[in-house]
Design a protein around this motif. Structure first.
Motif, mmCIF file in Angstrom:
data_model
loop_
_atom_site.group_PDB
_atom_site.id
_atom_site.type_symbol
_atom_site.label_atom_id
_atom_site.label_comp_id
_atom_site.label_asym_id
_atom_site.label_seq_id
_atom_site.Cartn_x
_atom_site.Cartn_y
_atom_site.Cartn_z
ATOM 1 N N UNK A 189 38.742 33.602 45.509
ATOM 2 C CA UNK A 189 39.036 34.542 46.584
ATOM 3 C C UNK A 189 37.949 34.499 47.651
ATOM 4 N N UNK A 190 36.690 34.433 47.184
ATOM 5 C CA UNK A 190 35.546 34.426 48.100
ATOM 6 C C UNK A 190 35.491 33.105 48.866
ATOM 7 N N UNK A 191 35.659 31.996 48.148
ATOM 8 C CA UNK A 191 35.514 30.687 48.786
ATOM 9 C C UNK A 191 36.610 30.405 49.801
ATOM 10 N N UNK A 192 37.807 30.885 49.525
ATOM 11 C CA UNK A 192 38.929 30.586 50.418
ATOM 12 C C UNK A 192 39.159 31.690 51.445
ATOM 13 N N UNK A 193 38.381 32.759 51.359
ATOM 14 C CA UNK A 193 38.592 33.923 52.219
ATOM 15 C C UNK A 193 40.054 34.349 52.179
ATOM 16 N N UNK A 194 40.639 34.344 50.983
ATOM 17 C CA UNK A 194 42.062 34.635 50.842
ATOM 18 C C UNK A 194 42.323 36.131 50.788
ATOM 19 N N UNK A 195 43.602 36.457 50.866
ATOM 20 C CA UNK A 195 44.033 37.834 50.681
ATOM 21 C C UNK A 195 44.873 37.852 49.425
ATOM 22 N N UNK A 196 44.422 38.585 48.404
ATOM 23 C CA UNK A 196 45.094 38.536 47.106
ATOM 24 C C UNK A 196 45.688 39.895 46.761
ATOM 25 N N UNK A 197 46.878 39.872 46.186
ATOM 26 C CA UNK A 197 47.430 41.076 45.545
ATOM 27 C C UNK A 197 47.646 40.716 44.084
ATOM 28 N N UNK A 198 47.040 41.490 43.214
ATOM 29 C CA UNK A 198 46.987 41.151 41.794
ATOM 30 C C UNK A 198 47.610 42.319 41.032
ATOM 31 N N UNK A 199 48.650 42.026 40.256
ATOM 32 C CA UNK A 199 49.307 43.066 39.468
ATOM 33 C C UNK A 199 48.688 43.097 38.089
ATOM 34 N N UNK A 200 48.413 44.283 37.584
ATOM 35 C CA UNK A 200 47.741 44.343 36.308
ATOM 36 C C UNK A 200 47.937 45.706 35.665
ATOM 37 N N UNK A 201 47.878 45.759 34.339
ATOM 38 C CA UNK A 201 48.096 47.045 33.669
ATOM 39 C C UNK A 201 46.833 47.555 32.988
ATOM 40 N N UNK A 202 45.733 46.801 33.153
ATOM 41 C CA UNK A 202 44.513 47.205 32.455
ATOM 42 C C UNK A 202 43.442 47.606 33.460
ATOM 43 N N UNK A 203 42.920 48.778 33.264
ATOM 44 C CA UNK A 203 41.914 49.278 34.193
ATOM 45 C C UNK A 203 40.634 48.455 34.115
ATOM 46 N N UNK A 204 40.292 47.980 32.921
ATOM 47 C CA UNK A 204 39.080 47.171 32.761
ATOM 48 C C UNK A 204 39.190 45.883 33.573
ATOM 49 N N UNK A 205 40.373 45.231 33.474
ATOM 50 C CA UNK A 205 40.596 43.991 34.211
ATOM 51 C C UNK A 205 40.510 44.259 35.714
ATOM 52 N N UNK A 206 41.072 45.386 36.129
ATOM 53 C CA UNK A 206 41.054 45.760 37.539
ATOM 54 C C UNK A 206 39.632 45.854 38.052
ATOM 55 N N UNK A 207 38.795 46.535 37.262
ATOM 56 C CA UNK A 207 37.419 46.742 37.690
ATOM 57 C C UNK A 207 36.681 45.424 37.859
ATOM 58 N N UNK A 208 37.126 44.383 37.135
ATOM 59 C CA UNK A 208 36.487 43.065 37.237
ATOM 60 C C UNK A 208 36.750 42.384 38.572
ATOM 61 N N UNK A 209 37.899 42.653 39.191
ATOM 62 C CA UNK A 209 38.269 41.846 40.345
ATOM 63 C C UNK A 209 38.467 42.618 41.653
ATOM 64 N N UNK A 210 38.851 43.882 41.576
ATOM 65 C CA UNK A 210 39.435 44.527 42.751
ATOM 66 C C UNK A 210 38.438 44.981 43.800
ATOM 67 N N UNK A 211 38.810 44.814 45.095
ATOM 68 C CA UNK A 211 38.152 45.539 46.172
ATOM 69 C C UNK A 211 38.743 46.939 46.241
ATOM 70 N N UNK A 212 40.064 46.954 46.149
ATOM 71 C CA UNK A 212 40.772 48.212 46.260
ATOM 72 C C UNK A 212 41.897 48.232 45.227
ATOM 73 N N UNK A 213 42.287 49.413 44.810
ATOM 74 C CA UNK A 213 43.285 49.563 43.765
ATOM 75 C C UNK A 213 44.400 50.470 44.260
ATOM 76 N N UNK A 214 45.640 50.087 43.983
ATOM 77 C CA UNK A 214 46.773 50.975 44.225
ATOM 78 C C UNK A 214 47.390 51.265 42.869
ATOM 79 N N UNK A 215 47.425 52.530 42.486
ATOM 80 C CA UNK A 215 47.942 52.889 41.170
ATOM 81 C C UNK A 215 49.379 53.371 41.303
ATOM 82 N N UNK A 216 50.245 52.814 40.486
ATOM 83 C CA UNK A 216 51.665 53.174 40.516
ATOM 84 C C UNK A 216 52.026 53.971 39.272
#
Lengths: 326, 349
Positions: B177-204
């Motif tokens: 993500x950093x090297x490509x300056x990409x824009x990522x949307x990552x779906x996930x159900x684990x809060x721990x995993x989220x904390x590893x990657x996210x700039x921002x979180x949208x909770x559904x």
């Protein structure tokens, strides 16, 4: 331990005993039948039969006590059907005899009929598949109103007797617009190979569509979604992803459709009519020669049909492997 | 850059209600929620797999809602990766470029560069069937990224991996993500995993957007008891509140009465307290919101021990593990305290 198998006999030995007993029973019954057939019935035959049945019952009890009766019944049924097949073909071959077989199989008339069957069925299969692939894809993937109704209608020729289709076709080609078009094209369907192909096509198109739908259903739509997200259009996705992934199913369907086309005769009989050297594809030819009382021809052509079927299934295994459709 | 506006859709029994989301260029957003909350449906709407009943998807200000997936230039990596089983790794990765009719030399060069970047060059001729989970994930990632999509949608990219590979690949995702300056949307159900990657979180939560923000914001100010529970606020208890100016006092069942700065509410409420906000007292000092109780059970975890307390109501606290950590015993009497700003008060559901 109410559910434990009979401990007095190890399973393996029980199995050996059961096979031995059942085999003995079978042989005894066969001997009894032979005695009856030879006119030597009476007490001897009855004794043999009773012994045979008793032996079979012993095997059944043994298997039951070892909890192996159900699989044994299934396996016996399968082997029984197989044996019956062998007897069918074998007895027919014996009936024909070696010298007659050599005679009929050397006849141009027989091979001309085989060749007619092969090439008409191949062309009609080609046509069915060319149309069946888009129809099957539509039924499997595309959305349209009343999908079930449409799918059922497309399937109808599978359910409607082929004879009825023949009768309907008869009316179809005699109705003005269709008739005029056929006349203008100079197509004569009655008593011609073109008619044979036409009938085979009409009868098999529903099979082709249905089998193609099953082949495409077996492809996870996820692959297509990803392909499109990567920039491939719907047709490109179909060509590079869906079709290659459905390949085995499509191949297997092709062979099933071919076999159905080669076996068609009811609609042929009503719609095209039988003409020597024009429309006498194998199933029809068997019927024609039967009516003519030419049993040698009937039997030899039936054997060719069996050989063709074996070759077809072999080809299917070779090309398609095991697929979802078959 | 991308805007999802009032998105609603019905798929059988499932419904998405009025989802509105904004994504900045170069952002890493995680769509977080339990199974069946509609995260996957949201990204499938963005990818163009589903047509929303109402609402729009805007990409760089252009309405793309009615465009086919292939017309959007949005990368999509499904949960099972969906590598084409009839193509080897190299052909899988080059698929998007070939679909765009790029010259073969360019396809080869870009695929090679992508394989080198993701460390899968040695797998180039392998078929997907013979790849491990982590390798498949890298290849699927590369296949989507090699076409330089405006956004990359990742559906549970780490879910199929072993526990110990997960953190490694999460770090890999961040690096890419950093090297490509990409824009990522990552779906996930684990809060721990989220904390590893996210700039921002949208909770559904069951088809509705419950909260959007950074991890810190969500930890500090969860918007509802659902968000609080989902982000590991272990103690969510019914209580009665009494408003005092801009704050309130809450009585936890038959247990302690605590002051809270979180919200000014009255009547029946829910109270959330994170286990790490419960401080054990040495005995001498008696700060605000201090109360006494008994240790009921101990549950050792890799980095901490969970301590179940009875203070009139059940409460879970934690103590770090390791040398010099305080050792508790079941039945022991303890005194604990919670800062007023750590006592979160929510309206009763």
């Amino acid at each position: 331990m109410k559910n434990a198998p009979d401990p007095s006999l190890p399973r393996r030995r029980a199995k050996t005993w059961a096979i031995g007993l059942a085999g003995t029973g079978f042989v005894l019954l066969l001997l009894a039948a032979l005695r009856v057939a030879a006119g030597e019935g009476g007490v001897g035959a009855t004794r043999l039969a009773v012994l045979g049945v008793g032996s079979g019952a012993g095997a059944a009890v043994l298997l039951y006590r070892q909890h192996m009766l159900w699989p044994a019944i299934c396996v016996s049924a399968t082997l029984g059907i197989l044996a019956t097949y062998l007897v069918f073909v074998g007895s027919t071959a014996v009936y024909l005899g070696w010298s007659d077989a050599a005679y009929f199989f050397g006849q141009e008339r027989l091979w001309a009929r085989v060749w007619l069957t092969v090439w008409t069925a191949t062309i009609s299969t080609g046509l069915s598949v060319i149309l069946g692939i888009p129809v099957g894809y539509a039924l499997s993937r595309l959305r349209f109103p009343v999908p079930r109704l449409i799918a059922t209608l497309i399937d109808l020729p599978v359910m409607v007797p082929a004879a009825a289709i023949g009768a309907l076709l008869f009316g179809f080609v005699r109705t003005p617009p269709v008739r005029n078009v056929l006349d203008a094209m100079g197509l004569e369907l009655a008593h011609s190979a073109t008619g044979v192909i036409f009938v085979q096509f009409v009868v098999t198109i529903a099979f082709a569509a249905r089998l193609m739908k099953a082949s495409f259903d077996a492809v996870n739509p996820r692959f297509e979604q990803v392909s499109r997200s990567l920039g491939a259009s719907l047709p490109a996705t179909f060509l590079h992803v869906t079709l290659p992934l459905a390949k085995r199913g499509v191949m297997a369907s092709l062979i099933v459709v071919w076999a159905r086309a080669a076996a068609e005769w009811e609609a042929l009989m009503l719609f095209v009519g039988g003409t020597e050297k024009q429309t006498d594809v194998l199933p029809f030819a068997i019927y024609l020669d039967w009516n003519g009382g030419m049993m040698g021809w009937c039997v030899s052509m039936s054997l060719v049909c069996v050989l063709l079927a074996v070759a077809t299934m072999g080809a299917m295994r070779l090309i398609g492997g095991r697929s979802y459709v078959w | 850059m991308i805007r999802v506006e009032n998105l609603s859709i019905e798929l059988g029994e499932f419904r998405l209600h009025d989802i509105t989301l904004d994504l900045e260029e170069g952002e890493y957003l995680v769509l977080l929620g339990p199974t069946g909350s509609g995260k996957t449906v949201v990204i499938e709407c963005i990818a163009g797999i589903h047509q929303p009943r109402t609402g729009r998807v805007l990409l760089d200000g252009n309405d793309v809602t009615r465009l086919y997936p292939e017309e959007r230039n949005i990368g999509y990596v499904p949960q099972d990766y969906a590598l084409f089983p009839n193509m080897n790794v190299r052909r899988n990765m080059g698929y998007g470029l070939r679909a765009r009719k790029r010259p073969a030399s360019e396809v080869d060069a870009r695929v090679q560069a992508m394989m080198d970047m993701l460390g899968v060059a040695h797998l180039a001729e392998r078929m997907p069937l013979h790849l491990s989970g982590g390798e498949k994930q890298r290849v699927a990632l590369g296949r989507a990224l090699v076409t330089k999509p405006r956004i990359l949608l990742l559906d549970e990219p780490l879910a199929a991996l072993d526990e110990d590979r997960r953190a490694e690949l999460a770090a890999e995702l961040r690096r890419v993500h950093r090297e490509l300056h990409g824009t990522f949307v990552h779906v996930c159900h684990s809060f721990e995993e989220t904390a590893d990657v996210a700039d921002r979180v949208a909770i559904l939560e069951s088809g509705r957007l419950a909260q959007v923000g950074t991890i810190e914001e969500i930890l500090a100010r969860p918007a509802s008891t659902f968000v609080a529970r989902f982000t590991r606020t272990r103690n969510v208890l019914p209580a009665t509140a009494e408003r005092i100016g801009g704050a309130c006092r809450v009585r936890l069942g038959q247990g302690p009465v605590l002051a809270s700065d979180y919200a000014a509410l009255d009547g029946p409420v829910m109270v959330g307290i994170r286990p790490e906000d419960i401080r054990f007292l040495d005995g001498q000092d008696e700060p605000a919101n201090a109360f006494r109780g008994t240790v009921v059970a101990l549950r050792p975890k890799p980095t901490c021990t969970e301590i179940e307390l009875d203070v009139g109501v059940p409460l879970v606290a934690i103590e770090r593990r390791g040398l010099g950590a305080y050792e508790f015993q079941v039945g022991q009497k303890v005194a604990v305290a919670v800062e007023p700003e750590a006592v979160k008060v929510f309206p009763r559901d």
